[in-house]
Each structure stands twice: as structure tokens, then as C-alpha cells.
Design a protein around this motif. Structure first.
Motif, PDB file in Angstrom:
ATOM      1  N   GLU A   1       0.836  -1.205   0.000  1.00  0.00           N
ATOM      2  CA  GLU A   1       0.000   0.000   0.000  1.00  0.00           C
ATOM      3  C   GLU A   1       0.872   1.257   0.000  1.00  0.00           C
ATOM      4  O   GLU A   1       1.806   1.378   0.781  1.00  0.00           O
ATOM      5  CB  GLU A   1      -0.887  -0.004   1.239  1.00  0.00           C
TER       6      GLU A   1
ATOM      7  N   ASN B   1      -2.607   5.354  -1.745  1.00  0.00           N
ATOM      8  CA  ASN B   1      -3.603   4.294  -1.589  1.00  0.00           C
ATOM      9  C   ASN B   1      -4.289   4.435  -0.232  1.00  0.00           C
ATOM     10  O   ASN B   1      -5.509   4.325  -0.118  1.00  0.00           O
ATOM     11  CB  ASN B   1      -2.956   2.909  -1.642  1.00  0.00           C
ATOM     12  N   ALA B   2      -3.472   4.674   0.798  1.00  0.00           N
ATOM     13  CA  ALA B   2      -4.007   4.785   2.154  1.00  0.00           C
ATOM     14  C   ALA B   2      -4.971   5.961   2.274  1.00  0.00           C
ATOM     15  O   ALA B   2      -5.946   5.905   3.037  1.00  0.00           O
ATOM     16  CB  ALA B   2      -2.864   4.936   3.154  1.00  0.00           C
TER      17      ALA B   2
ATOM     18  N   GLY C   1       1.971  -0.622   4.014  1.00  0.00           N
ATOM     19  CA  GLY C   1       2.574  -1.122   2.784  1.00  0.00           C
ATOM     20  C   GLY C   1       3.910  -1.798   3.024  1.00  0.00           C
ATOM     21  O   GLY C   1       4.229  -2.817   2.387  1.00  0.00           O
TER      22      GLY C   1
ATOM     23  N   GLN D   1       3.162  -5.150   4.353  1.00  0.00           N
ATOM     24  CA  GLN D   1       2.730  -6.048   3.273  1.00  0.00           C
ATOM     25  C   GLN D   1       3.919  -6.574   2.471  1.00  0.00           C
ATOM     26  O   GLN D   1       3.925  -7.728   2.048  1.00  0.00           O
ATOM     27  CB  GLN D   1       1.744  -5.329   2.367  1.00  0.00           C
TER      28      GLN D   1
END
Length: 250
Positions: A15, A19-20, A36, A39
Motif C-alpha cells: 500500500e 492508496n491509504a 505497505g 505487506q
């Protein structure tokens, strides 16, 4: 001599900060959010568990993809494995939508046009104004055939620029190499469309969750299996993909 199948591991970067914030990112060259980074670490852990040792790492040159590669490379102890950057894997250009809050774009365009621009093969956002401040934060590379930042691209346009990269990569996979490619939601949707020969409905419905490695086997004759690939953590990956779909898609 029997050549073992090559392995292609497709990873969408973690992310990003945009995106967040639920904004269209496109060509904006932003980094990863804290989630992110987590991830990216999770993707590396999944690849460690399945012994996916690459001969090559290939990345989009954009910051969020390169940061994801950096995490994976460090976690897996792959400092000796070369990293190649390809401008053809750069994210789709969202034109005038770049940087816009997604809820605002939906209100501005209406639900039908919003989905047309976001999910279909040929929907193309209008270009951003030449004096828009967002352009200063966009990735560009005048040494390549990459379109000017802010011009706007359809997914079909992205498929056209990813295609030559895929054609160049297939021979490596046919020789039995393992290749990890890290890029973006739409450039990887384009890649999957090429690999799996997806029709328009399948392209519309495809969502690739961040940080979930998707694996394909490539035989010496170039045949790729399974269709649609296989996730290393299918339960979590499909749940994450459903969440993305509920938010309007990649």
C-alpha cells in the motif's frame, strides 16, 4: 535433458501513502505507507516459505515498487540477485484523476462513468491541465517511449506497453529461470491479461491485492499454468481481492 518449468512470481507493491488516503495515485511517485511496508515483509515471508529463490528481480522504476523490492530482497537475503528496472511496468496514467479522492471522482463522474474509466479496457481519463501542481510529483522518463505524465491512459494502452516486456521475459522463463516481478495494480492487471488472454469481463473483474505473490509456471514450450496463477496464501489473497472489489477495484 529435461528443463524444469520456469517460475514467474507477480507481486503488487505494498500500500502506498496515496492508496491509504483513498486517492488515485497513477503516475504520482510516492512511497509506501507503514501498512505497505508490512505487506512487503509479508510477501517476502510467503516466498521464503515456498522456497521461491529468484534468478532475477524485475521492478517498475517507481518509488513504491522499488521500496517493495528492497524489502523483499533484504528479507530473503538476495543482495547478490540482480534487479532490473523497466519503464514498461510503470503504473497507468490516470490523467485528470491523478491525486483526486476516489469518492470525489465518483461524485463528479457518476457511478457508471467512474467504473468505465477505472475498470474497462478502453476507458481513458482526460488529461490533467498542463499547469496542474500534481505533475511535479509524477514519474516521467523522457529517455523512453513512456507517455508524458498526466496525458491519461486506458488499460488497453498499458497492455500495449507491457506486451514487449512480457515477450522479452518469456525466453528466460522457458529456460527454467525464476523471476520475481514487482509492479502496480494496473500494470500487473495488464500483464495478467496478456498471460491469461483475459476477455473484457475477466479484465473488469480482476483485482490484485498488494503484497500477495501470484505464481505461474512456464514450460519450455512457453505454456503458462495455471490459468489465473496461484496465490501462495489463497484464502487471504482472495479475501483482500474481494475487499478491493468492494471499494471499486484496483
Amino acid at each position: 535433458m529435461t528443463i524444469q518449468p520456469g517460475v514467474l512470481v507477480v507481486v503488487r507493491h505494498g500500500e502506498s501513502t496515496m492508496n491509504a488516503a483513498r486517492r488515485f495515485t497513477g503516475r504520482m511517485d510516492v512511497g509506501l505507507s507503514d501498512a505497505g511496508v508490512d505487506q512487503a515483509h509479508a510477501a517476502a515471508a510467503l516466498m521464503r516459505d515456498c522456497d521461491a529463490v529468484p534468478d532475477l528481480l524485475i521492478s517498475s522504476p517507481m518509488l513504491r515498487a522499488r521500496r517493495t523490492v528492497e524489502v523483499i530482497r533484504t528479507d530473503l537475503g538476495l543482495t547478490a540477485v540482480p534487479v532490473e528496472l523497466s519503464w514498461r511496468l510503470v503504473e497507468r496514467d490516470y490523467g485528470c484523476l491523478t491525486g483526486m479522492a476516489k469518492h470525489h471522482a465518483r461524485e463528479l463522474l457518476g457511478p457508471e462513468e467512474f467504473m468505465t474509466l477505472r475498470r474497462t479496457l478502453h476507458g481513458t481519463p482526460p488529461p490533467v491541465a498542463p499547469d496542474a501542481g500534481v505533475l511535479a510529483r509524477c514519474y516521467t522518463d523522457p529517455a523512453t517511449a513512456l507517455s508524458p505524465a498526466g496525458a491519461g491512459e486506458s488499460l488497453h494502452d498499458v497492455i500495449a506497453r507491457v506486451g514487449p516486456w512480457w515477450a522479452e521475459t518469456v525466453p528466460r522463463l522457458r529456460r527454467g529461470e525464476t523471476v520475481i516481478v514487482v509492479a502496480h495494480g494496473n500494470s500487473l492487471r495488464a500483464l495478467c491479461a496478456l498471460i491469461d488472454d483475459l476477455d473484457e469481463r475477466e479484465v473488469h473483474d480482476l483485482n490484485l491485492p498488494p503484497g500477495h505473490p501470484l505464481v505461474y509456471d512456464v514450460a519450455s514450450d512457453g505454456h503458462v499454468t495455471p490459468r489465473g496463477g496461484r496465490y501462495l496464501d489463497p484464502t487471504s489473497a482472495h479475501r483482500a481481492a474481494e475487499q478491493i472489489a468492494g471499494e471499486g477495484g484496483t
